[in-house]
Design an enzyme around this catalytic site. Structure first.
Site, PDB file in Angstrom:
ATOM      1  CG  HIS A 248      -2.064   0.926   1.117  1.00 21.97           C
ATOM      2  ND1 HIS A 248      -1.984   2.274   1.380  1.00 21.97           N
ATOM      3  CD2 HIS A 248      -3.332   0.693   0.725  1.00 21.97           C
ATOM      4  CE1 HIS A 248      -3.164   2.833   1.155  1.00 21.97           C
ATOM      5  NE2 HIS A 248      -4.002   1.893   0.763  1.00 21.97           N
TER       6      HIS A 248
ATOM      7  CG  ASP B 108      -8.347  -4.305  -2.791  1.00 25.03           C
ATOM      8  OD1 ASP B 108      -7.568  -3.350  -2.861  1.00 25.03           O
ATOM      9  OD2 ASP B 108      -9.588  -4.197  -2.913  1.00 25.03           O
TER      10      ASP B 108
HETATM   11  C1  SDX Z   1      -6.203   0.158  -2.878  1.00 26.39           C
HETATM   12  O1  SDX Z   1      -4.404   4.641  -1.996  1.00 26.39           O
HETATM   13  C2  SDX Z   1      -5.379   4.029  -1.371  1.00 26.39           C
HETATM   14  O2  SDX Z   1      -5.792   4.388  -0.303  1.00 26.39           O
HETATM   15  C3  SDX Z   1      -5.943   2.841  -2.123  1.00 26.39           C
HETATM   16  C4  SDX Z   1      -6.963   1.993  -1.379  1.00 26.39           C
HETATM   17  C5  SDX Z   1      -8.237   2.751  -1.115  1.00 26.39           C
HETATM   18  O3  SDX Z   1      -8.974   2.375  -0.200  1.00 26.39           O
HETATM   19  O4  SDX Z   1      -8.555   3.674  -1.914  1.00 26.39           O
HETATM   20  O5  SDX Z   1      -6.399   1.542  -0.143  1.00 26.39           O
HETATM   21  C6  SDX Z   1      -7.364   0.770  -2.199  1.00 26.39           C
HETATM   22  O6  SDX Z   1      -5.930   0.515  -3.994  1.00 26.39           O
HETATM   23  C7  SDX Z   1      -5.356  -0.840  -2.130  1.00 26.39           C
HETATM   24  C8  SDX Z   1      -4.142  -1.317  -2.969  1.00 26.39           C
HETATM   25  C9  SDX Z   1      -4.620  -2.418  -3.902  1.00 26.39           C
HETATM   26  N1  SDX Z   1      -3.575  -2.745  -4.894  1.00 26.39           N
HETATM   27  C10 SDX Z   1      -2.959  -3.941  -4.838  1.00 26.39           C
HETATM   28  O7  SDX Z   1      -3.135  -4.786  -3.944  1.00 26.39           O
HETATM   29  C11 SDX Z   1      -2.031  -4.184  -6.013  1.00 26.39           C
HETATM   30  C12 SDX Z   1      -0.692  -4.741  -5.492  1.00 26.39           C
HETATM   31  N2  SDX Z   1      -0.014  -3.668  -4.770  1.00 26.39           N
HETATM   32  C13 SDX Z   1       0.959  -2.886  -5.477  1.00 26.39           C
HETATM   33  O8  SDX Z   1       0.711  -2.676  -6.832  1.00 26.39           O
HETATM   34  C14 SDX Z   1       1.463  -1.689  -4.684  1.00 26.39           C
HETATM   35  O9  SDX Z   1       1.735  -2.130  -3.424  1.00 26.39           O
HETATM   36  C15 SDX Z   1       0.605  -0.442  -4.601  1.00 26.39           C
HETATM   37  C16 SDX Z   1       0.229   0.066  -5.952  1.00 26.39           C
HETATM   38  C17 SDX Z   1      -0.620  -0.685  -3.795  1.00 26.39           C
HETATM   39  C18 SDX Z   1       1.444   0.630  -3.904  1.00 26.39           C
HETATM   40  O10 SDX Z   1       2.521   0.880  -4.716  1.00 26.39           O
HETATM   41  P1  SDX Z   1       3.559   2.079  -4.374  1.00 26.39           P
HETATM   42  O11 SDX Z   1       3.188   2.786  -3.138  1.00 26.39           O
HETATM   43  O12 SDX Z   1       3.748   2.886  -5.605  1.00 26.39           O
HETATM   44  O13 SDX Z   1       4.814   1.311  -3.971  1.00 26.39           O
HETATM   45  P2  SDX Z   1       5.938   0.879  -4.975  1.00 26.39           P
HETATM   46  O14 SDX Z   1       5.309   0.368  -6.227  1.00 26.39           O
HETATM   47  O15 SDX Z   1       6.928   1.977  -5.055  1.00 26.39           O
HETATM   48  O16 SDX Z   1       6.555  -0.380  -4.199  1.00 26.39           O
HETATM   49  C19 SDX Z   1       7.609  -0.211  -3.280  1.00 26.39           C
HETATM   50  C20 SDX Z   1       8.441  -1.483  -3.446  1.00 26.39           C
HETATM   51  C21 SDX Z   1       8.819  -1.751  -4.903  1.00 26.39           C
HETATM   52  O17 SDX Z   1      10.041  -2.447  -4.887  1.00 26.39           O
HETATM   53  P3  SDX Z   1      11.412  -1.566  -5.173  1.00 26.39           P
HETATM   54  O18 SDX Z   1      11.220  -0.863  -6.505  1.00 26.39           O
HETATM   55  O19 SDX Z   1      11.538  -0.601  -4.013  1.00 26.39           O
HETATM   56  O20 SDX Z   1      12.514  -2.627  -5.201  1.00 26.39           O
HETATM   57  O21 SDX Z   1       7.651  -2.620  -3.042  1.00 26.39           O
HETATM   58  C22 SDX Z   1       7.453  -3.480  -4.150  1.00 26.39           C
HETATM   59  C23 SDX Z   1       7.753  -2.690  -5.411  1.00 26.39           C
HETATM   60  O22 SDX Z   1       8.223  -3.551  -6.426  1.00 26.39           O
HETATM   61  N3  SDX Z   1       6.042  -3.903  -4.111  1.00 26.39           N
HETATM   62  C24 SDX Z   1       5.629  -5.142  -4.313  1.00 26.39           C
HETATM   63  C25 SDX Z   1       4.243  -5.085  -4.144  1.00 26.39           C
HETATM   64  N4  SDX Z   1       3.857  -3.843  -3.844  1.00 26.39           N
HETATM   65  C26 SDX Z   1       4.991  -3.091  -3.839  1.00 26.39           C
HETATM   66  N5  SDX Z   1       6.281  -6.284  -4.642  1.00 26.39           N
HETATM   67  C27 SDX Z   1       5.527  -7.381  -4.792  1.00 26.39           C
HETATM   68  N6  SDX Z   1       4.183  -7.438  -4.630  1.00 26.39           N
HETATM   69  C28 SDX Z   1       3.504  -6.299  -4.297  1.00 26.39           C
HETATM   70  N7  SDX Z   1       2.187  -6.314  -4.157  1.00 26.39           N
END
Ligand code: SDX
Length: 430
Positions: free
Chosen positions: A306, A364
């Site tokens: 998140h 989710d």
């Molecule tokens: C919702 O914003 C809100 O409030 C949203 C929400 C709401 O109520 O409105 O809470 C609802 O959207 C919840 C989130 C649902 N999405 C998912 O479950 C999809 C999977 N999650 C990811 O796509 C991700 O965690 C996000 C999009 C939710 C957040 O991404 P960020 O904040 O942009 O973080 P990032 O992509 O910069 O990740 C940081 C690191 C990265 O690695 P590095 O580049 O630092 O090496 O963490 C890794 C990412 O690769 N990472 C993951 C991951 N999520 C982040 N690696 C593997 N699996 C994951 N799910």
């Protein structure tokens, strides 16, 4: 230097920028005068360190895993209240007394029906249209049907539009579901509570009586409360930006639905269930954990991570509890997908990669399993998220419109394209 100011030096010029404090949470540095004073912009495309507005509605502490709606912890609201109480709280900023609650419930009930022409509007879609595509269209179309409540300068019209959105979105969502399974639309029944009405419009058929399972109705109502609002997430920010131009509320909420559809946002519940089905067995979990950690693989663990929560999403804990309650009530506690989800969560929470990157289950992760058990097809999961979030979008839109300092949102950019160059007539080109 003033004690409540930040100091920044740009190309040898030092300026002071005011620091503002909120009730709780991080302070902000007000950079509105930065460009005027220094000729430079700030740069933060994902808004990782940028507050886009001031709001009194929802507060999140990502490190502590805290979520408050107008100061009330989500746990208390989900445990003791119902979704319409949360709607009242988000719209008006305080919990209703008993008279207010009765009046608000009745007002919403009076607006559940949609214009009869909507049933003809649906005929234009293919039966296999994704329900989210239908919802984007229907929400936009509401401004064509309810043009007597689109003058955003009129408080009365803003209130009517707000109630119409909260009251009619469940009806449209149920219609989208019925249309997709070629069953007749079921009209709302105003003697039923909001969520019971929604369940009946989804699952009743004209040829049989439909009885509401109170445990299922309570579970769905709680799921709606968990999803009602969440500060300045992507879809809420979309609604605010659309609304800042003066667009009508129905068009703004349609924009929010479109943004929520993305798998990184509200589409994650659908994507998470598909992921669990693809994993298929507990034995294959390590393979997917490794894929999630592999930078060369675009695969991410859906339902994990998140932007704000670097601890357990408080909604995920309540969602997990609800999931177990529903599966027990429906005698599905041995659901293989639940087994995979519980095992996947346990492995991920003990894996160095997820611990170091503070990746926890979000709202989710368990919602998909719960909604599937309740009988909704995967394609309806994000529709239910949109149904619940519509009150948050409306409340945030209303707050923005009623802010006297409100102006159109118009970000700038870092330009890295070509400098000015001479145009060459096509005849002179090779
Ligand atoms: C919702 O914003 C809100 O409030 C949203 C929400 C709401 O109520 O409105 O809470 C609802 O959207 C919840 C989130 C649902 N999405 C998912 O479950 C999809 C999977 N999650 C990811 O796509 C991700 O965690 C996000 C999009 C939710 C957040 O991404 P960020 O904040 O942009 O973080 P990032 O992509 O910069 O990740 C940081 C690191 C990265 O690695 P590095 O580049 O630092 O090496 O963490 C890794 C990412 O690769 N990472 C993951 C991951 N999520 C982040 N690696 C593997 N699996 C994951 N799910």
């Amino acid at each position: 230097m003033q004690p409540n100011n930040a100091q920044i030096t740009v190309q040898g010029k030092t300026i002071e920028l005011p620091i503002r404090k909120g009730t709780i949470g991080p302070d902000i540095i007000d950079i509105a005068s930065l460009y005027k004073k220094t000729g430079t912009f700030t740069y933060d495309p994902g808004f990782t360190s940028t507050a886009s507005c001031e709001s009194r509605i929802t507060y999140i502490d990502g490190n502590q895993g805290i979520l408050l709606y107008c100061g009330y912890p989500i746990d208390d609201l989900a445990e003791h209240g119902d979704f319409l109480e949360t709607c009242y709280l988000l719209l008006f900023g305080s919990l209703p007394n008993r008279a207010n609650k009765k009046e608000f419930d009745h007002l919403v009930q009076q607006h559940h029906m949609v214009d009869e022409q909507f049933s003809r509007f649906f005929q234009g879609f293919r039966r296999d249209s994704h329900p989210m595509a239908v919802m984007v269209a229907c929400l936009g179309a509401m401004s064509a049907f309810y043009h007597d409540s689109i003058d955003i300068t009129d408080p009365q019209q803003r209130n009517i539009a707000s109630i119409r959105l909260i009251a009619k979105i469940p009806t449209l969502a149920a219609m989208a579901y019925k249309y997709s399974i070629s069953q007749p639309f079921i009209y709302p029944l105003n003697t039923l509570h909001y969520t019971e009405n929604f369940l009946r419009m989804c699952f009743a058929v004209p040829c049989e009586t439909y009885s509401i399972n109170p445990i299922i109705a309570r579970a769905i109502d709680r799921i709606f409360i968990l999803h009602a609002d969440h500060e300045q997430n992507a879809s809420t920010s979309t609604v605010r930006l659309a609304g800042s131009s003066g667009a009508n509320p129905f068009a703004c909420i349609a924009a929010g639905v479109a943004c929520l559809w993305g798998p990184a946002h509200g589409g994650a519940n659908e994507a998470c269930l598909k992921m669990l089905e693809e994993i298929g067995s507990v034995q294959r979990i390590p393979e997917f954990i490794n894929r999630a950690k592999n930078k060369k693989d675009p695969f991410r663990l859906m339902g994990f991570g998140h932007r704000v929560y670097k601890n357990y999403d408080p909604r995920a804990k309540i969602m997990q509890k609800t999931c177990h309650e529903v599966l027990k009530e429906l005698d599905l506690k041995d659901d293989p997908l639940l087994k995979i989800a519980v095992e996947l969560e346990d492995i991920a929470l003990h894996d160095e990669y997820f611990i170091e990157k503070k990746l926890y289950p979000n709202v989710d992760f368990y919602s998909g399993i719960t909604l599937k058990a309740l009988g909704f097809p995967t394609s309806m999961f994000t529709v239910l998220f949109a149904l619940a979030r519509s009150v948050g979008w409306v409340a945030q839109w209303k707050e923005m419109i009623e802010d006297p300092a409100q102006k159109i949102g118009r970000p700038r950019q870092l330009y890295t394209g070509p400098s000015k160059r001479n145009y060459i007539q096509i005849q002179k080109r090779p």
